[in-house]
Write an enzyme that holds these catalytic residues in place. Sequence first.
Site, PDB file in Angstrom:
ATOM      1  N   LYS A 276      46.183  40.929  35.750  1.00 26.35           N
ATOM      2  CA  LYS A 276      46.945  41.558  36.833  1.00 26.35           C
ATOM      3  C   LYS A 276      48.330  41.963  36.327  1.00 26.35           C
ATOM      4  CE  LYS A 276      45.027  39.072  40.806  1.00 26.35           C
ATOM      5  NZ  LYS A 276      44.510  40.238  41.526  1.00 26.35           N
ATOM      6  N   ARG A 350      34.209  36.631  44.206  1.00 28.87           N
ATOM      7  CA  ARG A 350      32.811  36.831  44.593  1.00 28.87           C
ATOM      8  C   ARG A 350      31.865  36.102  43.658  1.00 28.87           C
ATOM      9  NH1 ARG A 350      33.653  43.206  44.146  1.00 28.87           N
ATOM     10  NH2 ARG A 350      35.722  42.479  44.776  1.00 28.87           N
TER      11      ARG A 350
HETATM   12  N1  BES Z   1      42.579  37.435  44.612  1.00 28.97           N
HETATM   13  C1  BES Z   1      42.395  38.828  44.552  1.00 28.97           C
HETATM   14  C2  BES Z   1      42.550  39.511  45.918  1.00 28.97           C
HETATM   15  C3  BES Z   1      43.907  39.415  46.547  1.00 28.97           C
HETATM   16  C4  BES Z   1      44.833  40.419  46.366  1.00 28.97           C
HETATM   17  C5  BES Z   1      44.233  38.350  47.347  1.00 28.97           C
HETATM   18  C6  BES Z   1      46.071  40.338  46.977  1.00 28.97           C
HETATM   19  C7  BES Z   1      45.464  38.269  47.943  1.00 28.97           C
HETATM   20  C8  BES Z   1      46.382  39.266  47.765  1.00 28.97           C
HETATM   21  C9  BES Z   1      41.002  39.164  44.023  1.00 28.97           C
HETATM   22  O1  BES Z   1      40.465  38.240  43.134  1.00 28.97           O
HETATM   23  C10 BES Z   1      41.122  40.453  43.290  1.00 28.97           C
HETATM   24  O2  BES Z   1      41.830  40.489  42.344  1.00 28.97           O
HETATM   25  N2  BES Z   1      40.413  41.472  43.771  1.00 28.97           N
HETATM   26  C11 BES Z   1      40.466  42.749  43.194  1.00 28.97           C
HETATM   27  C12 BES Z   1      39.060  43.307  43.201  1.00 28.97           C
HETATM   28  C13 BES Z   1      38.904  44.552  42.368  1.00 28.97           C
HETATM   29  C14 BES Z   1      39.075  44.239  40.907  1.00 28.97           C
HETATM   30  C15 BES Z   1      37.521  45.124  42.636  1.00 28.97           C
HETATM   31  C16 BES Z   1      41.391  43.619  44.059  1.00 28.97           C
HETATM   32  O3  BES Z   1      41.422  43.441  45.250  1.00 28.97           O
HETATM   33  O4  BES Z   1      42.108  44.434  43.480  1.00 28.97           O
HETATM   34 ZN    ZN Z   2      41.068  38.563  41.131  1.00 32.16          ZN
END
Ligand code: BES
Ligand code: ZN
Length: 501
Positions: A276, A350
Amino acid sequence: MKFAFSEISLPKRGSLAIAVFADKKLSPTAAEVDKVTGGAVGRAIENSRFTGKKGNTLEILSPANMEVSRIVLFGLGDKDELALRDFENLGGSLLKKLNAAGAKNLTVILDGFDDTAVKESDAAAQVAFGAKLASYRFTKFKSELDKDAEPTLQKITVECKSSAAARKAFPDLEAIADGVFLTRDLVSEPANSLYPESFAERCKELTSLGIEVEILNEAKMKRLGMGALLGVGQGSIRESRLVVMKWNGAPAKSTKKPLAFVGKGVCFDTGGISLKPGPGMEEMKWDMGGAGTVTGLMKALAGRKAKVNAIGVIGLVENMPDGNAQRPGDIVTSMSGQTIEILNTDAEGRLVLADALWYTQDKYDPELIVDLATLTGAIIISLGHENAGLFSNNDELADQIFASGKDVGEGVWRLPMQKEYAKQIDSPIADMQNIGSGGRGAGSIVAAEFLQKFVNGKPWAHLDIAGMAWSKKDTPTVPKGGTGYGVRLLDNFVKTYHEGK
Ligand code: BES
Ligand code: ZN
Ligand code: ZN
C-alpha cells in the site's frame, strides 16, 4: 461510573437535567422547578434562543431556592416525533456537557411524554445506555492523564415513573456496552501489541463469561488445508491463528442449529508485496475490525446470557511484505479445495475469510452465517461512513439485518449480487482469482461474490464495514477511534429474530 434509576423527586444537590418540549412547553418537573426558583426557568428561556428543540440545551447556574449547582434544560422537540434513539443521544450529550462543566452527580428527570410512542422507563434506560457508551476512552497507552481534562461525573441517576422497569432493563444494555467497549479496545490497539497470538489470548479471557474458546494454530490449519488464510500470513514473523468462540445459551431442549458470525482479523494490512502507499497506512491497524466486532458481539451475548447458541469464528493474520511473503501470481488451494490465483496480495481479507467461512459451515453446519470485514476501500466510495455494505444470498436474512441496524442506528445498505459480477473473478488458470477483471468498478460486489464461493449455499450475509469500524470524529455516543460498529446491530438481530419467541 455508576447509574441508578428512581422515582421522580427533586434532588438536593448535584446537577439536574429536565425536559422542555417544542415551543417552550415545560415538562411537569420543569414547571415545578420554575415555580420553586421563582420563575428562573421561564426567564432563562425568554433570555435565550432555546425553544425546546430536540438536541438543544440551556444551562442555569446556581438557581435560587434550590441547592443544586446547575439546571440543564434539554429540548425534546415535538412529542409526536419522539423516538427511543433520541434518548441514547441525550444521555451521551449530557455526559459530555457535564464532564466539561466539572459536575460529579447528575439527576436526569424524564416526564411529560408517557402518552407518546416512547415509554418513559424505556427512555430512562436508554439515557443511561447512551451515557455509558459515550463514557468510553482508550487510555491504555497514556502514561500520564491530564488531570484537568479527566471526566468528573461519577453518578447519573435517571428518574421517571415506573423506574423499576428501567432498572430491570439496564443490565442487558450494560452487557451490550461492555461488548462494544471490547470491540473498541481491540480496534484501537496498535499492531505491535495486538497481533494474531495476542488477539487470540484476549479471546481466551471470555471463558470467564462461559464462552468456550478454541484456538487453531498454523500446524492445525495446515492439516485442515487452509492454504488461502495461511498464504496471507506467510510473510509475517507472527503466526496466524483461527479462533472459535462458542456461546451455548439456548435452552437444553433446543434443536436449532447455531448462528455463526465470522470476522476478518487482519491485525495489520501493509498490502503485502502489492504494498500500500505510505500515507495513512497506520489506519490498517484496524483491518481486524470484523474480528473485533465478532469478539465484542460474543461478549455481549454471553454478558446478557442470550438464549441462543452462537459461534464466533475469526481469522487472524498479519499481511506483510517479506522474503517469504506470498507473490502476485501465486496459486493457493483453499480448505474448500478451490484454487485461487492471487493477482493482488492486498486483496487479502477475502482469502482469510474464504477458509474461515468454509471451516465454519463445514464444521458447525450453522443455521446462517453473517461475516463482517473491513474488506474494500470501494465501499467507502459507495456509502461513505453512514452505512455498511450488505450483501446476501438470502432476502429474508438481508431484510432482518437491515431492520436490526435501523433500530439501533447502525445503518446498512444492501448492494446487489449477480453472476455477471462473479464472472469477473474467473481465472484462466485457477478456479478463481482474488481480484476482479473489471478494473475499479464494483469492487465491493466482486469481493462479496468471491466470499459467496465459500459459504456452500448456506444462508449468508456479508457486511463490509470498512467505512464504519473507525471514526475520525466524535458523535454523541461514539468517541473517535474504534467505533464498535456492528455489535449492537447483531445483538439486536439475535434478540429480535433468534431468541425463541
Ligand atoms: N483492508 C483493505 C480495505 C480497506 C481500505 C479497509 C480502506 C479500510 C479502509 C483491503 O484489504 C484492501 O486492501 N482492499 C483492496 C482490494 C483491491 C486490491 C481489489 C482495496 O480496497 O483497494
Ligand atoms: Zn488489503
Ligand atoms: Zn485488508
